[in-house]
Design a protein around this motif. Structure first.
Motif, mmCIF file in Angstrom:
data_model
loop_
_atom_site.group_PDB
_atom_site.id
_atom_site.type_symbol
_atom_site.label_atom_id
_atom_site.label_comp_id
_atom_site.label_asym_id
_atom_site.label_seq_id
_atom_site.Cartn_x
_atom_site.Cartn_y
_atom_site.Cartn_z
ATOM 1 N N PHE A 130 -41.412 10.959 9.130
ATOM 2 C CA PHE A 130 -41.379 10.525 11.051
ATOM 3 C C PHE A 130 -39.575 11.993 11.223
ATOM 4 O O PHE A 130 -39.697 12.629 12.195
ATOM 5 N N GLN A 131 -39.575 12.169 10.328
ATOM 6 C CA GLN A 131 -38.423 13.507 10.769
ATOM 7 C C GLN A 131 -38.617 15.122 10.413
ATOM 8 O O GLN A 131 -38.277 16.376 10.608
ATOM 9 N N GLU A 132 -40.900 14.347 9.951
ATOM 10 C CA GLU A 132 -41.545 15.995 9.572
ATOM 11 C C GLU A 132 -41.349 16.936 8.340
ATOM 12 O O GLU A 132 -41.384 17.954 8.480
ATOM 13 N N TYR A 133 -40.942 16.085 7.593
ATOM 14 C CA TYR A 133 -40.038 16.374 6.498
ATOM 15 C C TYR A 133 -41.342 15.919 5.487
ATOM 16 O O TYR A 133 -41.050 15.436 4.532
ATOM 17 N N TRP A 134 -42.286 17.209 5.762
ATOM 18 C CA TRP A 134 -43.712 16.700 5.104
ATOM 19 C C TRP A 134 -43.469 17.328 3.477
ATOM 20 O O TRP A 134 -44.218 16.041 2.734
ATOM 21 N N LEU A 135 -42.865 18.116 3.235
ATOM 22 C CA LEU A 135 -42.985 18.137 1.566
ATOM 23 C C LEU A 135 -42.354 16.998 0.691
ATOM 24 O O LEU A 135 -42.471 15.867 -0.271
ATOM 25 N N THR A 136 -41.173 17.023 2.074
ATOM 26 C CA THR A 136 -40.061 15.752 0.934
ATOM 27 C C THR A 136 -40.873 14.339 0.980
ATOM 28 O O THR A 136 -40.860 13.996 -0.161
ATOM 29 N N ALA A 137 -40.809 14.332 2.229
ATOM 30 C CA ALA A 137 -41.617 13.000 2.468
ATOM 31 C C ALA A 137 -43.282 12.984 0.536
ATOM 32 O O ALA A 137 -43.225 11.513 0.419
ATOM 33 N N GLY A 138 -43.758 13.992 1.230
ATOM 34 C CA GLY A 138 -45.740 13.768 0.060
ATOM 35 C C GLY A 138 -44.363 13.577 -1.718
ATOM 36 O O GLY A 138 -45.202 13.003 -2.077
ATOM 37 N N LEU A 139 -43.313 14.150 -1.668
ATOM 38 C CA LEU A 139 -42.394 14.228 -2.856
ATOM 39 C C LEU A 139 -41.435 12.577 -3.463
ATOM 40 O O LEU A 139 -42.306 12.387 -4.187
ATOM 41 N N TYR A 140 -41.523 12.006 -2.101
ATOM 42 C CA TYR A 140 -41.465 10.063 -2.204
ATOM 43 C C TYR A 140 -42.386 9.789 -2.402
ATOM 44 O O TYR A 140 -41.972 8.436 -2.901
ATOM 45 N N GLY A 141 -43.636 9.770 -1.703
ATOM 46 C CA GLY A 141 -45.236 8.856 -2.424
ATOM 47 C C GLY A 141 -45.135 9.797 -3.826
ATOM 48 O O GLY A 141 -45.548 8.157 -4.951
ATOM 49 N N LEU A 142 -44.735 10.775 -4.368
ATOM 50 C CA LEU A 142 -45.210 11.207 -5.244
ATOM 51 C C LEU A 142 -43.973 10.156 -6.194
ATOM 52 O O LEU A 142 -44.705 9.638 -7.447
ATOM 53 N N PHE A 143 -42.908 9.855 -5.925
ATOM 54 C CA PHE A 143 -42.306 9.262 -6.277
ATOM 55 C C PHE A 143 -42.399 7.755 -6.878
ATOM 56 O O PHE A 143 -41.816 7.316 -7.599
ATOM 57 N N THR A 144 -43.374 7.678 -5.832
ATOM 58 C CA THR A 144 -43.408 6.418 -5.603
ATOM 59 C C THR A 144 -44.313 5.939 -6.132
ATOM 60 O O THR A 144 -44.437 4.604 -7.218
ATOM 61 N N MET A 145 -45.550 6.555 -6.890
ATOM 62 C CA MET A 145 -46.502 6.321 -7.808
ATOM 63 C C MET A 145 -46.072 6.270 -9.355
ATOM 64 O O MET A 145 -45.795 5.435 -10.382
ATOM 65 N N LEU A 146 -45.150 7.371 -9.300
ATOM 66 C CA LEU A 146 -44.080 7.423 -10.881
ATOM 67 C C LEU A 146 -43.081 6.598 -10.901
ATOM 68 O O LEU A 146 -43.138 5.764 -11.949
ATOM 69 N N ALA A 147 -42.926 6.178 -10.530
ATOM 70 C CA ALA A 147 -41.030 4.684 -10.344
ATOM 71 C C ALA A 147 -42.781 3.252 -10.714
ATOM 72 O O ALA A 147 -42.188 2.620 -11.932
ATOM 73 N N VAL A 148 -44.099 3.233 -10.029
ATOM 74 C CA VAL A 148 -45.021 2.012 -10.475
ATOM 75 C C VAL A 148 -45.143 2.634 -11.740
ATOM 76 O O VAL A 148 -45.334 1.541 -12.729
ATOM 77 N N MET A 149 -46.032 3.956 -12.219
ATOM 78 C CA MET A 149 -45.765 4.595 -13.571
ATOM 79 C C MET A 149 -44.197 3.605 -14.279
ATOM 80 O O MET A 149 -44.280 2.636 -15.561
ATOM 81 N N GLY A 150 -43.592 3.909 -14.118
ATOM 82 C CA GLY A 150 -41.899 3.442 -14.870
ATOM 83 C C GLY A 150 -42.183 2.622 -15.104
ATOM 84 O O GLY A 150 -41.585 1.838 -16.191
ATOM 85 N N LEU A 151 -42.466 1.433 -14.043
ATOM 86 C CA LEU A 151 -42.025 -0.028 -14.565
ATOM 87 C C LEU A 151 -42.951 0.296 -15.371
ATOM 88 O O LEU A 151 -42.532 -1.429 -16.349
ATOM 89 N N ARG A 152 -43.865 0.005 -15.366
ATOM 90 C CA ARG A 152 -45.227 -0.300 -16.551
ATOM 91 C C ARG A 152 -44.615 0.124 -17.342
ATOM 92 O O ARG A 152 -44.416 -0.642 -18.438
ATOM 93 N N GLU A 153 -44.576 1.399 -17.909
ATOM 94 C CA GLU A 153 -43.412 2.105 -19.029
ATOM 95 C C GLU A 153 -42.477 1.336 -19.731
ATOM 96 O O GLU A 153 -42.413 1.328 -20.957
ATOM 97 N N TRP A 154 -41.045 1.202 -18.459
ATOM 98 C CA TRP A 154 -40.593 0.349 -19.367
ATOM 99 C C TRP A 154 -40.547 -0.606 -19.594
ATOM 100 O O TRP A 154 -39.301 -2.050 -20.597
ATOM 101 N N ARG A 155 -41.071 -1.867 -18.981
ATOM 102 C CA ARG A 155 -40.997 -3.386 -18.945
ATOM 103 C C ARG A 155 -42.226 -3.690 -20.647
ATOM 104 O O ARG A 155 -41.433 -4.135 -21.532
#
Length: 187
Positions: free
Chosen positions: A155-180
């Motif tokens: 929404f704020q057009e901070y594209w790199l940071t938005a992309g970073l948080y998209g990557l964080f989302t994917m890493l969080a899915v991995m983290g959930l699986r690995e930590w469980r």
């Protein structure tokens, strides 16, 4: 996109990946990343994010201490689940913190987006606390928060940071699986 945002983003990816792997080096690398992001967000007038990253800096030190003082070998403390009481109390505290911080930012600063910024800040703090305590549920909360951050930064057009948080989302899915899996293997 600025050099500051680029460096902070790269360090953020590395820090989260190391967290997924339960490597305690995630904490000092994360400390540098949140310090750079505090500066970035100050320039963007997202003061709740500045506050969040300041608190994250302290949380990085706390998390490093928590993860390295345990006796279970690599990663210090074991991955555990939060109790229903801990989850409920944490979510309530984050919701109340959202309202209090939003009110403060809306009335006492010229913050660009005080209410969503405050809500994301409060729930991020809860997720970070659970991460420092190695509660596997931190990843569930991070998935929700990170998806909302993607929308907030697009929404704020901070594209790199938005992309970073998209990557964080994917890493969080991995983290959930690995930590469980780590938790189940330890039982």
């Amino acid at each position: 996109m600025t050099t500051l945002e680029l460096i902070a983003s790269a360090l953020g990816v590395l820090a989260v990946w190391l967290t997924v792997r339960q490597n305690p080096l995630c904490w000092p690398i994360g400390l540098v990343m949140v310090s750079l992001y505090a500066w970035f967000f100050f320039e963007a007038r997202l003061y709740s994010q500045v506050l969040l990253n300041g608190v994250f800096a302290a949380m990085q030190v706390y998390g490093w201490w928590q993860w390295t003082r345990g006796s279970s070998g690599e990663g210090g403390r074991p991955v555990v689940g939060a109790s229903a009481m801990e989850v409920g109390a944490g979510l309530l505290a984050a919701a109340l913190g959202s309202v209090a911080l939003g009110l403060l930012m809306a009335t006492a600063t010229e913050a660009a987006y005080p209410w969503p910024d405050a809500a994301l800040t409060a729930f991020s703090l809860l997720a970070q606390l659970w991460m420092a305590l190695k509660r596997w549920q931190c990843w569930v909360l991070w998935i929700v928060v990170d998806v909302l951050y993607v929308a907030f930064f697009v929404f704020q057009e901070y594209w790199l940071t938005a992309g970073l948080y998209g990557l964080f989302t994917m890493l969080a899915v991995m983290g959930l699986r690995e930590w469980r899996q780590s938790r189940l293997a330890a039982q």
